[in-house]
Each structure stands twice: as structure tokens, then as C-alpha cells.
Write a protein that holds these residues in place. Sequence first.
Motif, mmCIF file in Angstrom:
data_model
loop_
_atom_site.group_PDB
_atom_site.id
_atom_site.type_symbol
_atom_site.label_atom_id
_atom_site.label_comp_id
_atom_site.label_asym_id
_atom_site.label_seq_id
_atom_site.Cartn_x
_atom_site.Cartn_y
_atom_site.Cartn_z
ATOM 1 N N ALA A 177 0.776 -1.149 -0.130
ATOM 2 C CA ALA A 177 0.100 0.063 0.010
ATOM 3 C C ALA A 177 0.913 1.060 -0.022
ATOM 4 O O ALA A 177 1.690 1.322 0.813
ATOM 5 N N PRO A 178 0.811 2.019 -0.928
ATOM 6 C CA PRO A 178 1.561 3.345 -0.920
ATOM 7 C C PRO A 178 1.812 4.152 0.305
ATOM 8 O O PRO A 178 0.768 4.329 0.993
ATOM 9 N N VAL A 179 3.043 4.299 0.609
ATOM 10 C CA VAL A 179 3.319 5.132 1.971
ATOM 11 C C VAL A 179 3.212 6.742 1.411
ATOM 12 O O VAL A 179 3.537 7.082 0.302
ATOM 13 N N ALA A 180 2.703 7.539 2.192
ATOM 14 C CA ALA A 180 2.622 9.047 2.030
ATOM 15 C C ALA A 180 3.866 9.688 2.074
ATOM 16 O O ALA A 180 4.509 9.203 3.268
ATOM 17 N N ILE A 181 4.469 10.609 1.377
ATOM 18 C CA ILE A 181 5.543 11.399 1.775
ATOM 19 C C ILE A 181 5.118 12.607 2.535
ATOM 20 O O ILE A 181 4.235 13.390 1.995
ATOM 21 N N ALA A 208 12.619 2.309 -12.261
ATOM 22 C CA ALA A 208 12.646 2.439 -13.567
ATOM 23 C C ALA A 208 13.196 1.311 -14.221
ATOM 24 O O ALA A 208 12.775 0.707 -15.282
ATOM 25 N N LYS A 209 14.283 0.624 -13.739
ATOM 26 C CA LYS A 209 15.117 -0.443 -14.274
ATOM 27 C C LYS A 209 14.090 -1.596 -14.151
ATOM 28 O O LYS A 209 13.820 -2.461 -15.185
ATOM 29 N N TYR A 210 13.393 -1.987 -13.254
ATOM 30 C CA TYR A 210 12.673 -3.231 -12.998
ATOM 31 C C TYR A 210 11.300 -2.920 -13.898
ATOM 32 O O TYR A 210 10.869 -3.875 -14.384
ATOM 33 N N MET A 211 10.908 -1.770 -14.078
ATOM 34 C CA MET A 211 9.783 -1.668 -15.275
ATOM 35 C C MET A 211 10.014 -1.966 -16.418
ATOM 36 O O MET A 211 9.294 -2.571 -17.175
ATOM 37 N N GLN A 227 5.159 -9.827 -13.702
ATOM 38 C CA GLN A 227 4.521 -9.223 -12.386
ATOM 39 C C GLN A 227 5.297 -9.019 -11.365
ATOM 40 O O GLN A 227 5.268 -8.190 -10.610
ATOM 41 N N LEU A 228 6.518 -10.039 -11.175
ATOM 42 C CA LEU A 228 7.425 -9.925 -10.172
ATOM 43 C C LEU A 228 8.066 -8.580 -10.468
ATOM 44 O O LEU A 228 8.267 -7.840 -9.354
ATOM 45 N N PHE A 229 8.677 -8.335 -11.481
ATOM 46 C CA PHE A 229 9.297 -7.065 -11.837
ATOM 47 C C PHE A 229 8.574 -5.770 -11.338
ATOM 48 O O PHE A 229 8.958 -4.968 -10.870
ATOM 49 N N THR A 230 7.216 -5.885 -11.935
ATOM 50 C CA THR A 230 6.493 -4.847 -11.663
ATOM 51 C C THR A 230 6.017 -4.309 -10.305
ATOM 52 O O THR A 230 6.218 -3.334 -9.665
ATOM 53 N N ASN A 231 5.599 -5.531 -9.606
ATOM 54 C CA ASN A 231 5.255 -5.598 -8.076
ATOM 55 C C ASN A 231 6.583 -5.046 -7.405
ATOM 56 O O ASN A 231 6.320 -4.341 -6.405
ATOM 57 N N THR A 232 7.723 -5.263 -7.630
ATOM 58 C CA THR A 232 8.795 -5.179 -6.943
ATOM 59 C C THR A 232 9.177 -3.467 -7.116
ATOM 60 O O THR A 232 9.525 -2.848 -6.555
ATOM 61 N N ALA A 233 8.922 -3.253 -8.580
ATOM 62 C CA ALA A 233 9.313 -1.865 -8.812
ATOM 63 C C ALA A 233 8.427 -0.859 -8.009
ATOM 64 O O ALA A 233 8.832 0.375 -7.555
ATOM 65 N N ASN A 234 7.059 -1.298 -7.937
ATOM 66 C CA ASN A 234 6.190 -0.358 -7.292
ATOM 67 C C ASN A 234 6.454 -0.362 -5.733
ATOM 68 O O ASN A 234 6.463 0.664 -5.096
ATOM 69 N N GLU A 236 9.622 -0.523 -4.573
ATOM 70 C CA GLU A 236 10.739 0.186 -4.523
ATOM 71 C C GLU A 236 10.347 1.837 -4.623
ATOM 72 O O GLU A 236 11.061 2.800 -3.662
ATOM 73 N N LEU A 237 9.302 2.204 -5.308
ATOM 74 C CA LEU A 237 9.081 3.542 -5.654
ATOM 75 C C LEU A 237 7.947 3.988 -4.549
ATOM 76 O O LEU A 237 8.059 5.014 -3.718
ATOM 77 N N ASN A 238 6.915 3.208 -4.251
ATOM 78 C CA ASN A 238 5.876 3.569 -3.394
ATOM 79 C C ASN A 238 5.850 3.499 -1.909
ATOM 80 O O ASN A 238 5.171 3.932 -1.230
ATOM 81 N N GLU A 239 6.961 2.518 -1.589
ATOM 82 C CA GLU A 239 7.164 2.185 -0.229
ATOM 83 C C GLU A 239 8.548 2.941 0.189
ATOM 84 O O GLU A 239 8.873 3.796 0.915
ATOM 85 N N HIS A 240 9.425 2.282 -0.268
ATOM 86 C CA HIS A 240 10.947 2.796 0.008
ATOM 87 C C HIS A 240 11.138 4.259 -0.271
ATOM 88 O O HIS A 240 11.997 4.935 0.682
ATOM 89 N N PHE A 241 11.044 4.507 -1.661
ATOM 90 C CA PHE A 241 11.390 5.938 -1.973
ATOM 91 C C PHE A 241 10.564 6.825 -1.244
ATOM 92 O O PHE A 241 11.141 7.776 -0.540
#
Length: 314
Positions: A177-181, A208-211, A227-234, A236-241
Motif C-alpha cells: 500500500a503506497p506510503v505517503a511522503i 525504472a529499471k525493473y519496469m 508481474q514480479l518485476f512490476t510489483n517489486t518496482a512499485n 521500491e517507489l511507493n514504499e521505499h522511496f
Amino acid sequence: MHQARGLAVAVCTAALLVAACSSRPAPPASSSASPLADSTRSNALAAMHGEALAHAKYLAYATQAQQAGRTQVARDFTEAAQTEHMDHFAREADLVGLGSDIKANLRDAINGETNEANTMYPGFAKQATADNDPAAASAFSEIGADEATHLKDFQAALDAVSGPGGGASVPPGATPAPVAITAGPPRSSGTTLANLRTAMQGEAFAYAKYMRYADQARRDGNSAVAQLFTNTANFELNEHFAMLATLAGLVSTDTNANLQEAINGEQHEADVMYPDYARQADQAGNPAAANLFREIAGDEKTHQQMFQKALAAS
């Protein structure tokens, strides 16, 4: 999962930003292209990291602008974010030949996640503890643990792809679930703040690379790996970043301050960085790369002028 408080800036969740979170299929680099000089390749890779970071940053700026009632500015940031990822990053990735077959892409992901899980994030957490920064130490430790899970997922996927019929399956990867900045000043300082910024760029680049790898797997008919790359990419961006961006103070509560920061970055890329990369590519005998760098410089100048117009209208 961390829940942000105060002014929340969600990455890729507002309807305005949906288009910017998609990834266009990028064709593989042409085998007939002239070999790239080491300097050209290095410059292109550096530029790709910058484009990936700009994409993630502008999405966050767009959400802040939208929440501040600056709808046109939000559109401007979203438009620039799309260009940075789906045009600039993609074409530079074509230039350097980023991505190969599914197995090679999985091995690349495994190598990156291994470094982050076993070396980078534990080291950053240790430094944050030494800096008496428990919030950053906790974030680094949590992200490092997530990267260890990603590592296991990619290894399982490689086992499944390498030994079809052996009973191994490709995991789907977690869907966060996306984290808020939270907009505001940096909550860290010194070396830990520098490490937060390094990690942010790494997570944006991983997205960007995983997408791109997901697009390649989809074209190769392997929807499970895609699907694995897409979910992992999201993730990285929506939680970690997003977690890192709050601690690093990426987003100002002042939309005009975000515009000025973007203007400064675009001006540097348009007037200094990309022209220099083009000059070096010409000298190295890579005219196609030089032309690409010049074209992107022109785009960045357009972004600069767009942001300047928005700032003047405020």
C-alpha cells in the motif's frame, strides 16, 4: 508499513498521476549501433540515474501542488515526470543496452538486491545509529529486510526459469500500500542525510529499471516474471522511496520552492550536463549518443521554461 502524518504527498496514487506511473515498452538497443566509448556509457548511466530520480521527485512535487490547489503546476510536474521516465530514461537505456534475456535480468536484480540487503542498508543503518538518528536507522533496517525478501523472490524466479518442470514457481512479489511522503524540512543531517539521498536515487533507479525488465519479460511471453518485476518496482517507489523522501525532506510545503528546485536542476542539465555529455560523445566517436544528449538537453530547457512560467504566474 509507515504511515505519514501532516501534509501527505502520496507517490503515484492521485488520479492525476496514473499515466505517469505506467511504462512504455522499450525496444532493445540495436545490435548495429556503434560500440559506445566507456565515457559515453558512463555518462549515459549517470544521466539515467538522474532521469529516474527526477521522475520520482516530480511525481511527489505534483501531488504536493495538487493538494495546495495548484492544479496546473501539478500537471506540469506530471508531464515532466512522464518525459523523464518514458522518453529520456528509456532512450538512454536503449543506448546502453540495459536489459537482456530474462535470466540475465534476474541475475542483475539478484546482484543489486544482495548488495542492498547485505551491505548498503546495514551500513547506512549503522551510520544512522552512530549519528543518533533512530528514525533513519529504523527505515534503513526495514528497507534492508525488504530487499532481502526481494532477493529471495528473484532467486526463486531464476530457479523456476532455469529449471522449468522442476516444481519451482515464480513468486508474484509483494504489493505494498503506497506510503505517503510528508512535506517539510530534512529530519536527518550530515552523513545520514547524504545516505538517505543516495538510497533515494537507488530506489528511483530500481523502479525504472525493473519496469523496463517487466516490459521485456512481457514481450518474451513470461507474464509471471513481468508481474514480479512490476510489483517489486512499485515497492521500491511507493514504499521505499517515499519513506526515504520524508526523512530527507525531498518535498517542500511551498510549491514555489519545489518549482525553483526543479528550475535549477533542469537548467543545469540543459546548459551544462547534457551539452558536456554530447561534446564528450562526439569526441569519442559516438555521434548518435551525442545527438540524443543534445535532444534531451532541449527537452530539459523546455521543462525549465515551463516551470519558470508557472513560478512567474504564482
